[in-house]
Enzyme design. Structure first.
Site, PDB file in Angstrom:
ATOM      1  N   ASN A 398     -11.627 -12.929 -42.485  1.00 15.04           N
ATOM      2  CA  ASN A 398     -11.233 -13.232 -43.856  1.00 15.04           C
ATOM      3  C   ASN A 398      -9.745 -12.977 -44.070  1.00 15.04           C
ATOM      4  O   ASN A 398      -8.942 -13.904 -44.072  1.00 15.04           O
ATOM      5  CB  ASN A 398     -12.074 -12.420 -44.841  1.00 15.04           C
ATOM      6  CG  ASN A 398     -12.162 -13.071 -46.210  1.00 15.04           C
ATOM      7  OD1 ASN A 398     -11.176 -13.592 -46.712  1.00 15.04           O
ATOM      8  ND2 ASN A 398     -13.337 -13.047 -46.821  1.00 15.04           N
ATOM      9  N   ASP A 399      -9.368 -11.721 -44.213  1.00 18.47           N
ATOM     10  CA  ASP A 399      -7.973 -11.403 -44.518  1.00 18.47           C
ATOM     11  C   ASP A 399      -7.015 -11.855 -43.418  1.00 18.47           C
ATOM     12  O   ASP A 399      -5.868 -12.199 -43.703  1.00 18.47           O
ATOM     13  CB  ASP A 399      -7.822  -9.897 -44.736  1.00 18.47           C
ATOM     14  CG  ASP A 399      -8.674  -9.404 -45.899  1.00 18.47           C
ATOM     15  OD1 ASP A 399      -8.687 -10.068 -46.943  1.00 18.47           O
ATOM     16  OD2 ASP A 399      -9.335  -8.362 -45.738  1.00 18.47           O
ATOM     17  N   THR A 400      -7.471 -11.851 -42.172  1.00 20.91           N
ATOM     18  CA  THR A 400      -6.579 -12.175 -41.054  1.00 20.91           C
ATOM     19  C   THR A 400      -6.279 -13.661 -40.945  1.00 20.91           C
ATOM     20  O   THR A 400      -5.473 -14.062 -40.107  1.00 20.91           O
ATOM     21  CB  THR A 400      -7.202 -11.699 -39.727  1.00 20.91           C
ATOM     22  OG1 THR A 400      -8.493 -12.301 -39.566  1.00 20.91           O
ATOM     23  CG2 THR A 400      -7.338 -10.182 -39.704  1.00 20.91           C
ATOM     24  N   SER A 439     -10.384  -6.296 -47.964  1.00 19.95           N
ATOM     25  CA  SER A 439      -9.323  -5.746 -48.801  1.00 19.95           C
ATOM     26  C   SER A 439      -9.516  -6.072 -50.279  1.00 19.95           C
ATOM     27  O   SER A 439      -8.776  -5.580 -51.131  1.00 19.95           O
ATOM     28  CB  SER A 439      -7.962  -6.292 -48.343  1.00 19.95           C
ATOM     29  OG  SER A 439      -7.897  -7.691 -48.603  1.00 19.95           O
TER      30      SER A 439
END
Length: 477
Positions: A398-400, A439
Site C-alpha cells: 500500500n504505502d510503498t 500508515s
C-alpha cells in the site's frame, strides 16, 4: 603449548568472534543468508559452551558452588534452546517481526541482568569506568527490554492504538532524568555500593521509561522502533562485555549495535524520515492523516480477466507486500509466475526496502516459495523499468506504491521513495478491501485511470488466476 582452560576460552572467543562477523557478511546476500545464519549460530554455540570452562581452573571463587552453578546454567541453556526451537518452528512468516522484537528484548534484559548482578555485589571493589559502563548498559538494556515488549504487543495486535497524554514528552524526560540521576548516584556517590532499594529504583525507572517511550509511537513505525531497540541491545551487551572483560560479548555487542544502527537509518531513509521524527512524532497511528482530495474512482476487475491480460503481456513486474504474507500466497503466486514465464512473459519482482514489516521480509517469503534470486530486484534497480512494463501487479502493498509520495506535497508521506508501479501501462492491485495503508494514508494509485483493483484474499485470487491461464492454454485441463 600449554592448553590451560583460559587459553581454550580465549581461543573459543576468537573463533566465535570470527564466526559472528563472517556469518553477518554472508547474511548480506539472499543467496548466502541461510548459511550465514548457521555460521553465526555455530559461533554463538562455541561462545556459550566455552563459558562453562570458567568453572574449571579459571574462576577459583566459583569452585565451592560448582555443582549448583553448572546445574543452573545447564537448565537455563536447555530451557532457552527448547523454547527457541519450538517457537522458531511454529512462528508464521507474518509474525517474524514480533519474534525479532521478543529476541531483542531478551537480549536487552540479559544485559540488564548482568549489570544487576554487578551492581548488587556490594563486597566487590568497583572501578569507576567499568561501573559507569555497567550502569549505562543496564539503562539501555532495561529500556530495550520493556520497549521491545511493547513493540511486540503492538505488532501482534495485543495493544491497539497509541497512548498519549498532554505533556507526554516532558513527562518522559522527567522519568529519564530521574532514572539517570539515580544511576549517577550509584556510580559517583555510592561507588557501586548503593542499597538494593536504590538499584531496584534505577531498574524500575528504566523499564517504565521504555514503556512510556514506545506507547505513543504509531504501529506503522514499529519496525523502525524494533530495529532501534536492536541497536540498543547490542550496545548494552557490548558495555556489559567490557565490564566482564569478555571479548565475545564485546565483539557481538559492537556488531549488533552497529548493524542495528545502520538498519535503523536505512529504514528511516526509505520512509524519508529521521529517527527522531519516528520516535517523537504522531505519524502512523492510523488516525487518518489529511492529504487533500483524491480525484477519480476505484475500479474493480475480475481475477480471471487480469490473469489473461498478464498472459498476453510482454513484461510483468510484481510488487509484493505484507498482504502476501498474511494470505500465505507466495507458493500460488510463484505457480502463477511459472505459467507466465512458460508462455514467454518476462516477469520480475520489485522489493521496497520496507515492504512487509521488516527489511528482507519479502525476500525471505519469496525464497521460501522457490522464487529464483535473479527474478528479485531492489527498488533502485527496478524502478526505471516500470514505464516499460505492460502490467504491474501489487499484492498486499500500500504505502510503498503510493504516488502521493512523489507528487502530492500535502501528503504526510511526501518524499518517501516508492516503487513506480503507477508508470506501468496497466496496474492491478490485489487487496482484501478498500482500507488504507498501515500508515493511515489513502493511496492515490487506487484511483488512477490505469489501475484496477482485484478484491479478495491473495491466495484465492492467485488460484483463480492460475485456473484462468490454464483454461486458456489447455482448454480447461
Amino acid at each position: 603449548m600449554n592448553l590451560t582452560p583460559q587459553f581454550i576460552i580465549d581461543a573459543c572467543y576468537f573463533a566465535a568472534a570470527f564466526l559472528f562477523i563472517y556469518g553477518l557478511k554472508r547474511m548480506s546476500s539472499p543467496v548466502t543468508a541461510r548459511s550465514g545464519i548457521m555460521v553465526a549460530g555455530i559461533g554463538m554455540l562455541v561462545a556459550v559452551l566455552a563459558s562453562f570452562l570458567y568453572y574449571f581452573g579459571v574462576n577459583d571463587a566459583a569452585l565451592p558452588h560448582l555443582g549448583t552453578n553448572v546445574v543452573f546454567a545447564a537448565v537455563a541453556l536447555f530451557l532457552g534452546t527448547a523454547w527457541a526451537w519450538w517457537s522458531g518452528k511454529r512462528v508464521a512468516m507474518t509474525a517474524m517481526p514480533q519474534m525479532v522484537a521478543l529476541y531483542n528484548g531478551m537480549g536487552g534484559g540479559a544485559a540488564a541482568c548482568i549489570a544487576a548482578v554487578e551492581l548488587l555485589r556490594t563486597n566487590a571493589v568497583h572501578q569507576t569506568i567499568p561501573l559507569l559502563l555497567a550502569v549505562v548498559g543496564a539503562l539501555i538494556g532495561a529500556v530495550s527490554l520493556s520497549g521491545s515488549l511493547i513493540a511486540w504487543a503492538k505488532l501482534d495486535g495485543r495493544i491497539n492504538g497509541v497512548w498519549r497524554i498532554g505533556g507526554q514528552q516532558i513527562l518522559n524526560g522527567i522519568v529519564f532524568l530521574a532514572t539517570l540521576g539515580v544511576g549517577i548516584y550509584i556510580v559517583f556517590v555510592a561507588h557501586g555500593h548503593a542499597a538494593p532499594g536504590i538499584v531496584a529504583a534505577f531498574f524500575i525507572g528504566a523499564l517504565i521509561f521504555g514503556v512510556m517511550m514506545t506507547m505513543p509511537i504509531g504501529g506503522a513505525d514499529m519496525p523502525v522502533v524494533i530495529s532501534l531497540y536492536n541497536a540498543f541491545t547490542g550496545l548494552a551487551v557490548g558495555f556489559e562485555g567490557y565490564v566482564l572483560q569478555n571479548p565475545a560479548l564485546m565483539i557481538a555487542g559492537m556488531v549488533v549495535g552497529s548493524a542495528g544502527t545502520l538498519l535503523t537509518l536505512l529504514m528511516a531513509k526509505a520512509m524519508n524520515r529521521s529517527v527522531s521524527n519516528v520516535i517523537f512524532s504522531n505519524f502512523g497511528d492510523g488516525g487518518g492523516e489529511q492529504q487533500g482530495e483524491i480525484k477519480g474512482s476505484q475500479k474493480p476487475a475480475e481475477a480471471g480477466d487480469a490473469a489473461i491480460n498478464m498472459r498476453y503481456a510482454s513484461k510483468v513486474i510484481i510488487a509484493p507486500g505484507y498482504g502476501l504474507a498474511v494470505a500465505q500466497a507466495q507458493h500460488k503466486l510463484y505457480e502463477f509466475v511459472k505459467l507466465l514465464t512458460d508462455a514467454g512473459v518476462e516477469v520480475k519482482f520489485a522489493i521496497h526496502p520496507v515492504a512487509g514489516r521488516m527489511p528482507g521480509h519479502m525476500n525471505v517469503l519469496l525464497a521460501e516459495a522457490g522464487v529464483p534470486y535473479d527474478m528479485i530486484y531492489d527498488l533502485e534497480d527496478i524502478n526505471g523499468e516500470f514505464k516499460e512494463a505492460d502490467v504491474a501487479v501489487v499484492i498486499g502493498a500500500n504505502d510503498t506504491v503510493n504516488p502521493a509520495a512523489r507528487t502530492n506535497k500535502s501528503s504526510p508521506i511526501y518524499g518517501m521513495p516508492i516503487l513506480n508501479v503507477d508508470q506501468a501501462k496497466q496496474v492491478y492491485v490485489i487487496k482484501r478491501g478498500q482500507g488504507k495503508g498501515y500508515s493511515g494514508v489513502e493511496n492515490e494509485l487506487f484511483f488512477a485511470d490505469n489501475c484496477n483493483l482485484v478484491y479478495g484474499d491473495a491466495q484465492k485470487v492467485m488460484v483463480a488466476m492460475i485456473q484462468a491461464v490454464k483454461s486458456l492454454e489447455g482448454g480447461g485441463h
